[in-house]
Design a protein around this motif. Structure first.
Motif, PDB file in Angstrom:
ATOM      1  N   THR A  85       0.816  -1.208   0.000  1.00  0.00           N
ATOM      2  CA  THR A  85       0.000   0.000   0.000  1.00  0.00           C
ATOM      3  C   THR A  85       0.849   1.256   0.000  1.00  0.00           C
ATOM      4  N   ARG A 103      -3.082  -0.402 -11.618  1.00  0.00           N
ATOM      5  CA  ARG A 103      -2.793   0.447 -10.472  1.00  0.00           C
ATOM      6  C   ARG A 103      -4.087   0.913  -9.808  1.00  0.00           C
ATOM      7  N   SER A 104      -5.090   1.192 -10.625  1.00  0.00           N
ATOM      8  CA  SER A 104      -6.330   1.708 -10.050  1.00  0.00           C
ATOM      9  C   SER A 104      -7.075   0.629  -9.283  1.00  0.00           C
ATOM     10  N   SER A 124       2.353   2.994  -2.173  1.00  0.00           N
ATOM     11  CA  SER A 124       2.192   4.037  -3.179  1.00  0.00           C
ATOM     12  C   SER A 124       0.884   4.801  -3.000  1.00  0.00           C
ATOM     13  N   ILE A 125      -0.104   4.244  -2.292  1.00  0.00           N
ATOM     14  CA  ILE A 125      -1.390   4.927  -2.274  1.00  0.00           C
ATOM     15  C   ILE A 125      -1.826   5.363  -0.875  1.00  0.00           C
ATOM     16  N   TRP A 135      -5.798  -1.327  -7.030  1.00  0.00           N
ATOM     17  CA  TRP A 135      -5.030  -1.759  -5.865  1.00  0.00           C
ATOM     18  C   TRP A 135      -5.935  -2.170  -4.723  1.00  0.00           C
TER      19      TRP A 135
END
Lengths: 126, 873
Positions: B423, B739-740, B425-426, B742
């Protein structure tokens, strides 16, 4: 058996069993106030002074001694008895002396209070 | 007082020697004998009387021992010693229990650490426990997070007494540029000057803001983040004092913040919020507030005070009508909704795993308690009270669970590390997935609680008084019957919980697969997307923007290898704009009754770029979208929704903007195939497309189809037109979709892991129960085979109970899974059409695994040699 607590001038007095135990502690502390003694000596001394009324068996004496020692009021050390045998002598500590004073006061107040309730003061003074 | 305490402490640590006590008592006895002798008794008589008078010594010893403070602790250590001996005596049995519990407790500790970090822990800055987020909220709608205006902020700040500090910042993106360095887009906060001193932050290089920096007319300054310093300026030591441009305006770098400092969250650059004429308007609402509560002030009190100020503002200024204040912690503000729900679901899921593990262990202990009858009856015969034995058994089970727990702690550490990476990166940068004392407290409570949970039933059962009588008579059947009942309940319970867990995991996996498979017609490996924002000061009106995009499109299409290029307001699958519409033939007077649609604004050629088929009509041309040529293309579903059974081409509709003003009538010129534009939405609205000229927006996505990676050429092309324009979010469409997703991917993996562990544990549980029961019936089975029972008879005999338990477990589990699927509707999983199929699939999988677990011991029993089986003891 009295299970509830007796109120005495705002102080909480212990129940009857505790009262007896407390009394034994008081007797032991008083006995040791004069000089260090071993267990046997303490029992003999109390019996003697009370004119054979108070006889203390080892079953209650030694637990009481251990209790007082754990509380830090008396201290034990090995020494030699009159007949030159190794015996454990108990001696009052400074904290014990303070405790004794405190318990004597409590006892006096209690005794006079009970006396009052029983109506003995008048007879005693007569 | 002190001496008394020290004395007690001394005796707590050092024990008195037993021999001392004996010596003392012997002395007393000797004195008594001597006293009797001196009274004239003969030696033997003196001794006899003394012994009678003296009484029992053992009781005195015990009494003396109990005077010692903390004497009972000895009993507990005795219990623990006994438990440890028991654990090592049955090594394999204990290893099975410990590893089961390690999984259960480890997973729970891991998830609690995550939940604690996301929902409970304060932000890791000085006074973080008093740090709050302040925003406005709507009193009429359910919206807690509305930004506020600069005048409102000044009123709050001057009137509120709840805060030690109260600062505000905008939350934008901006372009950083300077000669000789390509422009780059960053997160930039324009903040009031106290934003750093509020949390006692110091600059790594240079300085942070001074109050003078935010005065009107002050020289413009900027503080940069460590990452910007490292990546854009390669850590140049003489960076302070450099002139740069922010969205075309010049500013001087005055400071570099320390590594990982991105307060409030995700910020790259900070500039002081200098009041302007624009900011002074009360209907311009760009600000979010951050404050430190005064010590002793609660969130609620601060909220109430600000609500009072908001009410005064609302009565004074019409634009503030219907607004209240909202004071929340960071967790409440930023981790609400689906995030909170997902983490709580995760906690519930691992709670289930632990319950299943405890049920497994309880079953193992139950089977063993039958084998331990002999030990228990001996201990009872030696005078142990029932309470004493139960206590000792419980100490044993708590010791087992503590051992398992510590093993699990290692597991938890690994799991937390994995989640942290997945997690990174977000997640907001103020969330740190680390353990703290709350976690350790939870961990300790889990160890004790689960030990008691799985220990209590077996402990009570194995000490049941009438059970011992039954044993003496050798009446095995009685015991077995009652043990069976309890372990059946445990197995049913395990299967029911597993169904619920598997359903949760299956919904996640299903959603992930569904969404990876959307829009199959788009060659996602060949399409590259990137966002581009035209700064308003250089591209003031729609004409300027449209003109720029027109020129850009021509150049993009000229890049070698590019087959198609287009621009759109949102790349395929990445969201659309929602608007209310009115159909020409169906006027709706009440604004709230007008249907909602979502739309994408696009250039001609977009359909070809993403290979979306046009079913009827035509694509947009260069004139569509200019005045009097308003046009739209509908997807097939949208067309069927608004013009059912008719040909919509040539029909008219119009949008309404936020002020309820209608646009000109728009003509439908074509119908496209269906596509999914909103991956995250649970109930996507009808989708349609309009020409980009019609909106003239300044923030658009470039969508380019090209087999070789065109990104470098795209950048160059853009900067050949305007050297200060960076591309952001530039990715191959395939990677962008991955990526979206995740959220589904990470949580799907977590839930799937939990569900599989649960399923294995439940199968292991039923296997162990059946195998144990079969083992006890070996003789009986031998007799049956000898008397002519067929293999089928034996299989049925052994499996009947297991099948029955699986069936009941599945029914109860489905009863729990249906409400779960409702709860999960609130997660951003996309509309899931196939819930019944999920239930069916889960039930079938679990039934298959469960039956296999029963079949293993059954087929072994069926293959028994009757002669050996009858002799089996």
């Amino acid at each position: 058996m009295v299970h509830h607590l007796v109120e005495y001038r705002g102080e909480r007095m212990p129940t009857s069993t505790d009262l007896l135990q407390g009394t034994l502690d008081l007797l032991i502390l008083q006995t040791l106030a004069l000089e260090p003694r071993h267990g046997w000596g303490i029992a003999q001394r109390i019996q003697q002074v009370s004119k054979d009324v108070l006889q203390i068996g080892q079953g209650s004496l030694y637990p009481a001694l251990y209790r007082l020692e754990y509380k830090g009021w008396i201290k034990s050390e090995w020494g030699n008895s009159d007949n030159n045998r190794r015996a454990k002598f108990y001696r009052l500590t400074a904290a014990g002396r303070k405790q004794l004073q405190c318990e004597v006061e409590t006892w006096d107040r209690l005794a006079s209070a009970i006396g009052l309730v029983l109506g003995r003061t008048v007879e005693a003074s007569r | 007082m002190m001496i008394e305490f020290l004395t007690r402490l001394r005796f707590l640590i050092f024990r008195k020697k037993r021999s001392e006590m004996d010596d003392e008592l012997r002395f007393h006895l000797d004195q008594l004998i001597a006293a009797n002798a001196s009274a004239g008794l003969s030696a033997s008589e003196a001794r006899r009387r003394a012994l009678i008078e003296f009484g029992g010594v053992e009781q005195t010893r015990e009494q003396c021992r109990r005077q010692r403070p903390g004497w009972w602790a000895g009993l507990v250590t005795q219990d623990i010693r006994y438990a440890v001996r028991g654990i090592f005596a049955h090594r394999w049995f204990s290893a099975a229990i410990v590893s089961t519990l390690a999984l259960g407790i480890g997973l729970n500790t891991m998830v609690f650490t995550l939940v604690n970090a996301v929902l409970l822990k304060p932000v890791p800055v000085p006074n973080g426990n008093r740090l709050v987020s302040v925003m406005e909220r709507s009193l009429t709608r359910d919206d807690q997070s509305l930004p506020f205006s600069y005048p409102d902020f000044q009123d709050y700040r001057s009137q509120a007494s709840s805060f030690e500090f109260f600062e505000a910042t905008t939350n934008d993106a901006g372009v950083l540029s300077e000669p000789g360095n390509p422009p780059q887009r960053y997160q930039i906060d324009r903040a009031t000057a106290g934003i750093f001193s509020m949390i006692q932050a110091q600059a790594f290089l240079g300085r942070v803001f001074l109050p003078s920096d935010e005065r009107p007319g002050a020289a413009p300054v900027i503080v940069i983040g460590y990452r910007v310093w490292q990546e854009r300026y390669a850590g140049l030591p003489n960076i302070i004092g450099r002139q740069v441009h922010i969205d075309g305006q010049s500013a001087t770098i005055i400071g570099v913040m320390p590594k990982d400092f991105r307060f409030p969250h995700g910020v790259d650059l900070w500039m002081p919020l200098v009041p302007t004429a624009d900011l002074a308007k009360r209907d311009n609402r760009p600000l979010q507030g951050y404050a430190i509560l005064k010590p002793g002030i609660t969130l609620k009190e601060a909220g109430a005070e600000l609500d009072g100020i908001a009410a005064r503002l609302a009565s004074q200024f019409p634009t503030d009508k219907g607004l209240g204040a909202s004071v929340l912690t960071f967790s409440q503000r930023f981790n609400g909704g689906p995030i909170r729900m997902a983490f709580l679901l995760m906690l519930a899921a691992v709670g289930f795993v632990l319950l299943i593990a405890c049920a497994d262990v309880a079953n193992m202990m139950l089977s063993r308690s039958l084998n331990r009858q002999r030990e228990m009856s001996i201990r009872t015969a030696l005078g142990a009270s029932r309470w004493r034995i139960v206590r000792q058994l419980l100490v044993e089970s708590v010791s087992l669970s503590t051992l398992g727990g510590f093993l699990g702690l290692g597991l938890a550490t690994g799991g937390i590390h994995w989640f942290d990476l997945s997690t990174a990166s977000i997640r907001p940068d103020w969330i740190h997935f680390t353990m703290n004392f709350t976690v350790f407290g939870y961990f300790a409570a889990l160890c004790i609680f689960s030990g008691l949970l799985f220990g209590i039933a077996p402990a009570l059962r194995s000490t049941e008084p009438n059970l011992l009588d039954a044993l003496k008579d050798g009446a095995h059947s009685v015991i077995r019957h009652r043990g069976v009942w309890l372990s059946s309940v445990l197995v049913v319970f395990q299967f029911a919980l597993t169904v619920v867990l598997l359903t949760g995991a299956a919904i996640f996996v299903r959603s992930l697969l569904d969404r990876l498979a959307v829009n199959p017609f788009i060659p996602a490996d060949q399409v590259t997307t990137a966002r581009l924002q035209l700064p308003e000061d250089r591209y003031k009106d729609e004409d300027a923007r449209v003109h720029f995009f027109d020129r850009l499109l021509l150049r993009l299409r000229a890049i070698p290898g590019v087959t198609h290029a287009a621009i759109a307001s949102g790349a395929p699958g990445f969201g659309a704009t929602n608007e209310q519409i009115e159909l020409e033939h169906l006027p709706v007077a009440n604004p709230s009754k007008r249907p909602w649609i979502s739309f994408v604004a696009q250039s001609p050629g977009y359909f070809d770029t993403i290979h979306l088929a046009l079913l009827e009509g035509r694509d947009f041309n260069e004139i569509d979208g200019s005045a009097n040529h308003e046009a739209a293309v509908l997807t097939r579903d949208a067309a069927a929704r608004f013009w059912p059974g008719q040909n919509p081409i040539g029909k008219h509709f119009r949008f309404f903007d936020t002020k309820n003003k209608p646009t000109p009538w728009i003509t439908v010129i074509g119908i496209s195939a269906n596509m999914v534009q909103e991956l995250q939405a649970n109930d996507p609205k009808p989708l349609l497309f309009i020409p980009y000229r019609q909106e003239g927006w300044n923030n658009m996505a470039l969508v380019v189809e090209s087999a070789p990676d065109p990104l470098q050429s795209m950048r160059k092309t853009v900067q050949s037109l305007d050297s200060d324009l960076p591309l952001s979010e530039a990715l191959r469409l395939r990677d962008a979709i991955e990526r979206s997703l995740w959220f589904v991917r990470v949580f799907g993996r977590v839930f799937l892991a939990f569900a599989i562990i649960a399923m294995l544990m439940a199968s292991l549980g039923i296997y162990a129960v059946i195998a144990h029961a079969t083992g006890r019936r070996t003789q009986e089975i031998g007799v049956r085979i000898a008397l002519g029972a067929t293999m089928r008879n034996i299989l049925l005999l052994v499996m009947r109970r297991g099948l029955w338990q699986i069936g009941v477990g599945l029914i109860f589990g489905l009863g729990g899974a249906i409400p779960l699927s409702r709860v999960m509707d609130s997660l951003p999983l996309g509309g899931l059409q196939s819930a019944p199929a999920v239930f069916f699939g889960v039930a079938l999988t679990l039934a298959f695994v469960g039956v296999f677990a029963c079949w293993l011991p059954a087929q072994r029993a069926a293959g028994l040699d009757p002669v050996k089986a009858i002799r089996y003891q």
